[in-house]
Design an enzyme around this catalytic site. Structure first.
Site, short mmCIF file in Angstrom:
data_model
loop_
_atom_site.label_atom_id
_atom_site.label_comp_id
_atom_site.label_asym_id
_atom_site.label_seq_id
_atom_site.Cartn_x
_atom_site.Cartn_y
_atom_site.Cartn_z
N SER D 64 0.80 -1.24 0.00
CA SER D 64 0.00 0.00 0.00
C SER D 64 0.83 1.28 0.00
O SER D 64 0.29 2.36 -0.23
CB SER D 64 -0.93 0.04 1.21
OG SER D 64 -1.92 -0.95 1.08
N LYS D 67 0.44 3.29 -2.95
CA LYS D 67 -0.77 4.12 -3.15
C LYS D 67 -0.40 5.61 -3.17
O LYS D 67 -1.13 6.41 -3.74
CB LYS D 67 -1.81 3.83 -2.06
CG LYS D 67 -2.44 2.43 -2.16
CD LYS D 67 -3.41 2.16 -1.01
CE LYS D 67 -4.29 0.93 -1.20
NZ LYS D 67 -3.59 -0.37 -1.21
N TYR D 189 -4.26 -2.57 -10.46
CA TYR D 189 -4.18 -2.40 -9.01
C TYR D 189 -3.27 -3.45 -8.36
O TYR D 189 -2.40 -3.13 -7.54
CB TYR D 189 -5.58 -2.47 -8.41
CG TYR D 189 -5.61 -2.42 -6.90
CD1 TYR D 189 -5.40 -1.23 -6.22
CD2 TYR D 189 -5.82 -3.58 -6.16
CE1 TYR D 189 -5.42 -1.19 -4.83
CE2 TYR D 189 -5.84 -3.54 -4.76
CZ TYR D 189 -5.63 -2.35 -4.11
OH TYR D 189 -5.64 -2.32 -2.75
N TYR D 241 -4.94 3.51 7.94
CA TYR D 241 -6.25 2.88 8.12
C TYR D 241 -6.90 3.39 9.40
O TYR D 241 -6.87 4.59 9.65
CB TYR D 241 -6.11 1.35 8.11
CG TYR D 241 -5.24 0.86 7.00
CD1 TYR D 241 -5.55 1.17 5.67
CD2 TYR D 241 -4.09 0.14 7.25
CE1 TYR D 241 -4.74 0.75 4.62
CE2 TYR D 241 -3.27 -0.31 6.20
CZ TYR D 241 -3.61 0.01 4.89
OH TYR D 241 -2.82 -0.41 3.88
N VAL D 259 1.13 -3.65 3.97
CA VAL D 259 1.10 -4.94 4.69
C VAL D 259 2.37 -5.75 4.48
O VAL D 259 2.54 -6.80 5.11
CB VAL D 259 -0.12 -5.81 4.31
CG1 VAL D 259 -1.41 -5.18 4.78
CG2 VAL D 259 -0.15 -6.10 2.83
#
Lengths: 305, 305, 305, 305
Positions: D64, D67, D189, D241, D259
């Site tokens: 992530s 991102k 993705y 998160y 992660v």
């Protein structure tokens, strides 16, 4: 129905010996003292059959079963207008949840979850001169039973520990769906929950939902036939919190449970049956009560479906 | 039931003229083309009464009404084990919601919301050699009706626009509650939804839920009596999405609606009745269909409550 | 920072003429009377720069801005233990929501939503002999300002209409996370919200969050440097209800708003700035206040990012 | 910053010996094979300080963290219009939740939860001729590093087990907020998530967020200063998160975790620091990574607050 007595006795003895994996409700301190081995059942039919087994003549705290009585009186007063204040849909959530109330802007999903029952109490406080006294009078007249009373200790115990219900009532009032003083409404609500009756008395008082010709001793009907049917419908879809579908599925009768361990079930045009056993399953319904009723409607093939 | 035909005709004519405030479903492009003035009703009783009015012999897309048929076959295969995969509780949410699915770790609330029906399809894909062919065969044999078919155009239309259902199926699979390939399960699901039948055919095929003695032409029963009763119970508590309580309250019969505008309702031990009118109310149920059935059970005093 | 005064004046005049699409909060009756054209701004820097424009010396109801002060005192008393009672996560929900509280078993997401601020009040009621008097004393000593007071009328007005806060407090108590009497906690909470200050006073009292060397007139520091930084962090992630991300994104400073229309923002090691304009956007934050601050940090390139 | 190297080394050695109570992510099979004892840290400052400890030159799956890169490129293409497709608010929910998406009609809360990152990928698929190739090219040019690649095995592994992401993408498409083919968007993705880099490479590639004068070898800036600040703001409020508040509170820097166990943190105008340790805490963020960064900003008093 001739063989019902024998069938009920057999199932009673059978279920009596089942290992009860339920637990007595302990969030109302006064209720936690009950002897958890109590187990009674009573059936009254519209054509005067009447018999019971076990602790069917012991008083117990009917708790949420009383929500049928308050709903009945509010429905008498308001008619269909009542449904502007409370809906008739199953909630899909535990009995004291505030979640849906927020999404629905203070209109409770149905009159049998706590939120809805509190709104019903508010309606009654608006209509009754002396709410507690007048409501008891109404209950006593249905089945000509002077022996129905509040348990003040239980009412007091609920009041002291009932922060969730105080929250619910204030939350609904913040949306404008409680018209009277919060303290008055809750005092009335806690009293209604504290009513004590026996299995026999309960199966008599709710005959008016089974018998379309029902009149009380004064010669008055309690609800119109259409109203009685509609209350039965709400009991079937909403009477057991988030286990309502399971009860319809396993037992197949309109019914209502209380955390005191009582369950009332109605077979329209036939009978009203009441079971009492204080230990509750995880969803808050009497473990042995549900088991008994499932065996009963299975053996008598008497579900409404 | 002798006067039912006359009553139904009267109500049919009455409701036909009511201003229909509903709207035809448009999210499945192929369904949006339907003539919105279609209105049909048909009743079949367990003792062979059979009559209908209006467009009762026109085929229409039965959509979610088919979920009763897929549930029936899955229940035949799995028995009570089926309820490990899908619950029997009303959802309290719209038909295609993912909310509760997340809280319940991929176990749908009941077999009539889309999530549950998709899991049921997965069960059938595991059991059937040629799911689409075998399922049609099963449907045809129930009421000895060769004339039941999928509408490939509608199935294709649903597939192209069915992102929400693809989302649901993958979401459930992420929790492990879909065992087969997502594409296979969804292709089967979209086909089942596309089945076309008439009001008359629907009121015949579901007689097995009303008649405890029902056997098909081959002499086979469809479900055990207990299983049929339990499906009726699920229909009553969950058959109309988040309007299930309202349908129980106003109509008082187990039933199931589809976005094609069809509604099937069962009176156990008496009859099956079907109404079709394409315009839907806000909750996705036929506006005139619900109105018709409310008037019907009120006038005939034939709700189950 | 030499040119800040000129820049602020320009932006002040610019924003003053902007068409204000916000609305004055009306849910606290006493607040609805305010003149909606009030508009003031004041900056105080750690090296004694101090200037303001418009209504920067008029008292107004600081409302939720006071939650920084109550948090500060509770943090002084409890240290890191405080975070067992209340979390430091943005809630992603409106300021008075009960939703997450239910999922989190009565532990509020952060000290700036109402639920969290009520728990903070409960902590203070446990620590303070005369909560209202002692708290005012604490506020006055921070910036040596005797002129800070409650507005009893506003406190009373909030109490009369504050059913949602009564609901929140009882709901949290039902989970055991309120230790004192609900009425005492809420009376204290409503008083804290009713504090009145001017833009100038606010930009002085919160200097202790900007200046790591800050000491009050008695020579005492208010918080440790690490504690002050952590309060700034919570202000950045949680200071604007469900618009906190937007404020961080557009303005880029730790800040806190109140429904009275005030916004306080801190630039660590540099300054504290306060804006006041009573009309609020849909999320409950001052429309002109946010606009002013966005233009200010853009023009001065002084966001913390 | 002269003493940062020594401080970092001390903390590195200190945290290395801490008992790691985290767990390696196992939901992407290919990631589960990683040696869980890997631990590396690297800092690069805007004035060319550059040093690292431990496994700072080993490639790992940045997951992530990528991102930020996809958001950067989409922001370059779309400018402020991008925020019509995705919001900038913390979600208050786990990274792969569908709950809020339903309430917000398919507009993800922010670009760092999976839903938002998938929408960002959809934006890029609309803009790029060869999305996978072109995106890699963009990443390589930022810090003139040819050595950045996808790991096809990891991308494949995510695709096979990524039912939740397939669900998210279809769900968003059902609301109309995905414009391209779902398979194309997800293939892109999954590839972006599979990018592998070292701590050193990561702390170099994200310098453009710390250094307002940053230009790449071709002499091009990556984002405008205002855009870079805004991405930092989103990282601070949404980068971890439902632990974003905690990270801001304990560490006090804009950051982003993956992660794979990597965390990147930015101090505007000063440095970019990267930590990698594969074992994750319950919220899905590197246990030792967070611990290291908390000790680092505490000791250097270098949080932005």
């Amino acid at each position: 129905m001739d063989n019902y007595k024998k069938i009920i006795e057999e199932i009673y003895l059978d279920v009596k010996n089942v290992d009860d994996i339920g637990k007595v409700a302990n969030y109302i301190p006064e209720l936690a003292h009950i002897d958890e081995n109590n187990f009674g059942v009573h059936l009254t039919s519209i054509n005067k059959l009447s018999f019971g087994f076990g602790d069917c003549n012991k008083k117990f705290s009917i708790q949420s079963v009383s929500k049928i009585l308050s709903l009945t009186l509010a429905y008498k007063f308001e008619g269909a207008k009542l449904w502007d204040r409370v809906d008739v849909e199953p909630s899909g959530n535990p009995f004291n949840s505030l979640l849906q109330l927020e999404a629905d802007f203070g209109k409770p999903r149905n009159p049998f979850i706590n939120a809805g029952a509190i709104v019903i109490c508010d309606v009654l406080v608006s209509h009754l001169k002396n709410p507690k006294k007048d409501f008891l009078e109404f209950c006593r007249e249905i089945s000509d039973n002077k022996n129905i009373n509040y348990n003040e200790k239980v009412a007091e115990s609920e009041k002291i520990s009932g922060f969730r219900n105080v929250a619910l009532c204030n939350f609904i009032k913040s949306f404008g769906n409680i018209k009277n003083d919060v303290d008055d409404v809750l005092d009335f609500y806690f009293h209604i929950c504290s009513i004590e009756m026996t299995c026999k008395e309960l199966s008599e008082i709710f005959l008016f939902l089974a018998d379309e010709q029902y009149i009380n001793k004064k010669g008055e009907s309690i609800l119109t036939e259409s109203q009685a049917k509609r209350i039965n419908a709400i009991m079937l879809t909403c009477g057991f919190y988030d286990e309502s579908g399971e009860f319809a599925f396993r037992v197949g009768l309109p019914g209502k449970s209380g955390v005191g361990g009582g369950i009332v079930a109605i077979h329209p045009d036939e009978y009203c049956i009441t079971v009492w056993s204080p230990k509750l399953n995880k969803k808050g319904n009497s473990y042995k009560g549900m088991l008994f009723l499932e065996k009963f409607t299975t053996k008598t093939v008497s579900s409404i479906f």
